[in-house]
Write a protein that holds these residues in place. Structure first.
Motif, short mmCIF file in Angstrom:
data_model
loop_
_atom_site.label_atom_id
_atom_site.label_comp_id
_atom_site.label_asym_id
_atom_site.label_seq_id
_atom_site.Cartn_x
_atom_site.Cartn_y
_atom_site.Cartn_z
N PHE A 35 0.69 12.95 -9.33
CA PHE A 35 0.22 11.57 -9.11
C PHE A 35 1.35 10.59 -9.42
N GLY A 36 1.37 9.52 -8.66
CA GLY A 36 2.32 8.45 -8.92
C GLY A 36 1.65 7.39 -9.78
N ARG A 37 2.24 6.26 -9.83
CA ARG A 37 1.69 5.13 -10.59
C ARG A 37 1.64 3.90 -9.70
N ARG A 38 0.61 3.09 -9.92
CA ARG A 38 0.50 1.82 -9.20
C ARG A 38 1.52 0.84 -9.76
N VAL A 39 1.85 -0.17 -9.00
CA VAL A 39 2.84 -1.15 -9.42
C VAL A 39 2.26 -2.12 -10.44
N SER B 222 9.56 0.19 -1.66
CA SER B 222 9.53 -1.24 -1.94
C SER B 222 8.49 -1.52 -3.03
N LEU B 223 8.80 -2.45 -3.90
CA LEU B 223 7.84 -2.86 -4.93
C LEU B 223 6.97 -4.01 -4.45
N THR B 224 7.22 -4.48 -3.23
CA THR B 224 6.43 -5.58 -2.68
C THR B 224 5.65 -5.20 -1.43
N ASN B 225 6.15 -4.27 -0.64
CA ASN B 225 5.45 -3.82 0.57
C ASN B 225 4.56 -2.64 0.19
N LEU B 226 3.36 -2.95 -0.29
CA LEU B 226 2.47 -1.94 -0.85
C LEU B 226 1.34 -1.58 0.11
N ASP B 227 0.74 -0.45 -0.12
CA ASP B 227 -0.42 0.01 0.63
C ASP B 227 -1.64 -0.06 -0.28
N GLY C 195 -2.01 -1.76 -2.94
CA GLY C 195 -1.57 -1.71 -4.34
C GLY C 195 -0.73 -0.50 -4.68
N ASP C 196 -0.65 0.47 -3.78
CA ASP C 196 0.14 1.68 -4.02
C ASP C 196 1.49 1.59 -3.33
N LEU C 197 2.50 2.25 -3.94
CA LEU C 197 3.78 2.40 -3.26
C LEU C 197 3.57 3.19 -1.98
N ARG C 198 4.33 2.85 -0.96
CA ARG C 198 4.28 3.62 0.30
C ARG C 198 5.33 4.73 0.19
N TYR C 199 4.87 5.96 0.32
CA TYR C 199 5.83 7.06 0.24
C TYR C 199 6.58 7.18 1.55
N GLY C 200 7.82 7.65 1.46
CA GLY C 200 8.66 7.82 2.64
C GLY C 200 8.70 9.25 3.13
N ILE C 201 8.44 10.20 2.24
CA ILE C 201 8.45 11.62 2.59
C ILE C 201 7.15 12.23 2.10
N ASP C 202 6.44 12.87 2.99
CA ASP C 202 5.21 13.58 2.63
C ASP C 202 5.58 14.78 1.77
N PHE C 203 4.89 14.95 0.64
CA PHE C 203 5.22 16.06 -0.26
C PHE C 203 5.11 17.41 0.44
N ARG C 204 4.30 17.48 1.47
CA ARG C 204 4.18 18.75 2.19
C ARG C 204 5.44 19.08 2.98
N SER C 205 6.24 18.07 3.31
CA SER C 205 7.54 18.33 3.93
C SER C 205 8.49 18.99 2.92
N VAL C 206 8.39 18.59 1.67
CA VAL C 206 9.20 19.23 0.62
C VAL C 206 8.76 20.70 0.50
N TYR C 207 7.45 20.94 0.44
CA TYR C 207 6.94 22.32 0.37
C TYR C 207 7.38 23.12 1.59
N ALA C 208 7.25 22.53 2.77
CA ALA C 208 7.61 23.24 4.00
C ALA C 208 9.10 23.60 4.00
N THR C 209 9.93 22.71 3.53
CA THR C 209 11.37 22.97 3.48
C THR C 209 11.67 24.14 2.54
#
Length: 93
Positions: free
Chosen positions: A10-14, A47-52, A54-68
């Motif tokens: 889990f991440g953290r909200r801003v 970005s700390l201002t362009n939120l989804d 209230g959440d940070l927008r991730y740039g890489i899906d964690f499943r891409s890390v797993y797939a790699t």
């Protein structure tokens, strides 16, 4: 000859919550460690201002890390294991 993968589930909200802490968020850090890992940050810092909502927008899906890791390190068919194709990262040599 070893690859370590560290991932926070889990991440953290801003913004702070009512008790002065932060709630769980959507984006979280992941680290790959080993001699075959291409050094540096892969992707971009969120970005700390362009939120989804209230959440940070991730740039890489964690499943891409797993797939790699599955495909390029373990020699497994990542699509079969994950039951879907995810983009592979250029993180391993």
């Amino acid at each position: 000859r070893s690859l370590s993968m560290i991932f926070s589930e889990f991440g953290r909200r801003v913004d702070q919550n009512a008790s002065g802490g932060t709630d769980h968020g959507a984006a979280a850090p992941a680290f790959l460690i080993g001699p075959m890992v291409r050094p540096g940050v892969h992707g971009h810092h969120p970005s700390l201002t362009n939120l989804d909502q209230g959440d940070l927008r991730y740039g890489i899906d964690f499943r891409s890390v797993y797939a790699t890791v599955l495909d390029r390190w373990m020699g497994a068919d990542a699509r079969t294991v994950l039951q879907r194709r995810y983009p592979l990262l250029n993180a391993l040599q």
